[in-house]
Design a protein around this motif. Sequence first.
Motif, PDB file in Angstrom:
ATOM      1  N   GLY A  32       0.826  -1.206   0.000  1.00 45.87           N
ATOM      2  CA  GLY A  32       0.000   0.000   0.000  1.00 45.87           C
ATOM      3  C   GLY A  32       0.859   1.255   0.000  1.00 45.87           C
ATOM      4  O   GLY A  32       0.593   2.208  -0.735  1.00 45.87           O
ATOM      5  N   GLU A  33       1.914   1.253   0.807  1.00 48.35           N
ATOM      6  CA  GLU A  33       2.823   2.401   0.854  1.00 48.35           C
ATOM      7  C   GLU A  33       3.597   2.541  -0.457  1.00 48.35           C
ATOM      8  O   GLU A  33       3.790   3.646  -0.960  1.00 48.35           O
ATOM      9  CB  GLU A  33       3.791   2.265   2.027  1.00 48.35           C
ATOM     10  CG  GLU A  33       3.134   2.479   3.367  1.00 48.35           C
ATOM     11  CD  GLU A  33       4.121   2.450   4.518  1.00 48.35           C
ATOM     12  OE1 GLU A  33       5.313   2.757   4.314  1.00 48.35           O
ATOM     13  OE2 GLU A  33       3.681   2.128   5.643  1.00 48.35           O
ATOM     14  N   ALA A  34       4.049   1.416  -1.001  1.00 51.55           N
ATOM     15  CA  ALA A  34       4.807   1.454  -2.253  1.00 51.55           C
ATOM     16  C   ALA A  34       3.929   1.937  -3.410  1.00 51.55           C
ATOM     17  O   ALA A  34       4.413   2.632  -4.307  1.00 51.55           O
ATOM     18  CB  ALA A  34       5.395   0.080  -2.557  1.00 51.55           C
ATOM     19  N   ALA A  35       2.655   1.591  -3.386  1.00 57.57           N
ATOM     20  CA  ALA A  35       1.736   2.011  -4.448  1.00 57.57           C
ATOM     21  C   ALA A  35       1.499   3.523  -4.424  1.00 57.57           C
ATOM     22  O   ALA A  35       1.118   4.109  -5.431  1.00 57.57           O
ATOM     23  CB  ALA A  35       0.406   1.281  -4.323  1.00 57.57           C
ATOM     24  N   LYS A  36       1.770   4.142  -3.286  1.00 52.41           N
ATOM     25  CA  LYS A  36       1.602   5.598  -3.156  1.00 52.41           C
ATOM     26  C   LYS A  36       2.859   6.358  -3.566  1.00 52.41           C
ATOM     27  O   LYS A  36       2.969   7.548  -3.337  1.00 52.41           O
ATOM     28  CB  LYS A  36       1.219   5.953  -1.723  1.00 52.41           C
ATOM     29  CG  LYS A  36      -0.166   5.461  -1.350  1.00 52.41           C
ATOM     30  CD  LYS A  36      -0.504   5.795   0.075  1.00 52.41           C
ATOM     31  CE  LYS A  36      -1.870   5.232   0.433  1.00 52.41           C
ATOM     32  NZ  LYS A  36      -2.174   5.395   1.847  1.00 52.41           N
ATOM     33  N   GLY A  37       3.830   5.661  -4.159  1.00 43.58           N
ATOM     34  CA  GLY A  37       5.005   6.332  -4.693  1.00 43.58           C
ATOM     35  C   GLY A  37       6.263   6.220  -3.869  1.00 43.58           C
ATOM     36  O   GLY A  37       7.306   6.741  -4.263  1.00 43.58           O
ATOM     37  N   ARG A  38       6.223   5.550  -2.743  1.00 46.05           N
ATOM     38  CA  ARG A  38       7.415   5.401  -1.923  1.00 46.05           C
ATOM     39  C   ARG A  38       8.288   4.293  -2.507  1.00 46.05           C
ATOM     40  O   ARG A  38       7.794   3.228  -2.879  1.00 46.05           O
ATOM     41  CB  ARG A  38       7.002   5.047  -0.499  1.00 46.05           C
ATOM     42  CG  ARG A  38       8.102   5.183   0.481  1.00 46.05           C
ATOM     43  CD  ARG A  38       7.552   5.288   1.876  1.00 46.05           C
ATOM     44  NE  ARG A  38       8.644   5.544   2.769  1.00 46.05           N
ATOM     45  CZ  ARG A  38       8.614   5.276   4.047  1.00 46.05           C
ATOM     46  NH1 ARG A  38       7.536   4.795   4.587  1.00 46.05           N
ATOM     47  NH2 ARG A  38       9.663   5.533   4.796  1.00 46.05           N
ATOM     48  N   ALA A  39       9.583   4.522  -2.602  1.00 46.35           N
ATOM     49  CA  ALA A  39      10.516   3.535  -3.157  1.00 46.35           C
ATOM     50  C   ALA A  39      10.488   2.257  -2.316  1.00 46.35           C
ATOM     51  O   ALA A  39      10.463   2.315  -1.083  1.00 46.35           O
ATOM     52  CB  ALA A  39      11.924   4.100  -3.193  1.00 46.35           C
ATOM     53  N   GLY A  40      10.509   1.116  -2.994  1.00 49.83           N
ATOM     54  CA  GLY A  40      10.430  -0.169  -2.317  1.00 49.83           C
ATOM     55  C   GLY A  40      11.512  -0.374  -1.280  1.00 49.83           C
ATOM     56  O   GLY A  40      11.262  -0.903  -0.202  1.00 49.83           O
ATOM     57  N   THR A  80       3.619   0.288 -10.096  1.00 48.12           N
ATOM     58  CA  THR A  80       3.180   0.223  -8.705  1.00 48.12           C
ATOM     59  C   THR A  80       1.662   0.165  -8.538  1.00 48.12           C
ATOM     60  O   THR A  80       1.179  -0.004  -7.431  1.00 48.12           O
ATOM     61  CB  THR A  80       3.736   1.416  -7.908  1.00 48.12           C
ATOM     62  OG1 THR A  80       3.278   2.631  -8.510  1.00 48.12           O
ATOM     63  CG2 THR A  80       5.256   1.389  -7.882  1.00 48.12           C
ATOM     64  N   ARG A  81       0.930   0.287  -9.621  1.00 45.53           N
ATOM     65  CA  ARG A  81      -0.527   0.184  -9.532  1.00 45.53           C
ATOM     66  C   ARG A  81      -1.021  -1.242  -9.806  1.00 45.53           C
ATOM     67  O   ARG A  81      -2.210  -1.478  -9.935  1.00 45.53           O
ATOM     68  CB  ARG A  81      -1.192   1.165 -10.478  1.00 45.53           C
ATOM     69  CG  ARG A  81      -0.888   2.608 -10.107  1.00 45.53           C
ATOM     70  CD  ARG A  81      -1.875   3.550 -10.744  1.00 45.53           C
ATOM     71  NE  ARG A  81      -1.518   4.925 -10.482  1.00 45.53           N
ATOM     72  CZ  ARG A  81      -1.968   5.631  -9.457  1.00 45.53           C
ATOM     73  NH1 ARG A  81      -2.779   5.079  -8.601  1.00 45.53           N
ATOM     74  NH2 ARG A  81      -1.611   6.877  -9.296  1.00 45.53           N
ATOM     75  N   ALA A  82      -0.095  -2.173  -9.865  1.00 45.55           N
ATOM     76  CA  ALA A  82      -0.451  -3.577 -10.099  1.00 45.55           C
ATOM     77  C   ALA A  82      -1.281  -4.108  -8.935  1.00 45.55           C
ATOM     78  O   ALA A  82      -1.072  -3.726  -7.782  1.00 45.55           O
ATOM     79  CB  ALA A  82       0.814  -4.416 -10.250  1.00 45.55           C
TER      80      ALA A  82
END
Length: 134
Positions: A32-40, A80-82
């Motif tokens: 959820g955090e990664a989908a909001k643009g935060r680097a993995g 990231t929207r997968a």
Amino acid sequence: MKKFIFTLCIAGIAGNALANEAAVNLVQRMYGEAAKGRAGIEVVAKYADSGLKQAIRRADASDMLCVGEDPMWGNQDPQTRAKVTVKSAGGNKVSASFKQYGQNVRRSYTVNCKGGSCKVSDVSGLKRELAQCY
């Protein structure tokens, strides 16, 4: 005595189920955090145990580009929207499955839970990969 042993077995099973659920919830929160643009790698570092955090810091300090892909997405330029499916893979393993550029991807998380708190100790061999950087 049999009732006591049965109760202990049921409590152990329930405890494992709760730990598995907590581990799955953690990995879902990470995506959820990664989908909001935060680097993995930032997300992984946030939820990592001390051993994985240390490996990330050492690799970062070496100034070498040693990991060529986002550890959560398994891709240099992740989509990231997968739609990500996260499930328990038994023991302390959690599996995340999704598509990247039409290809099926599966990432394996090692998650250790203790006292209601879970930490990631590895993501698909990331710790070993980072150790080669220093």
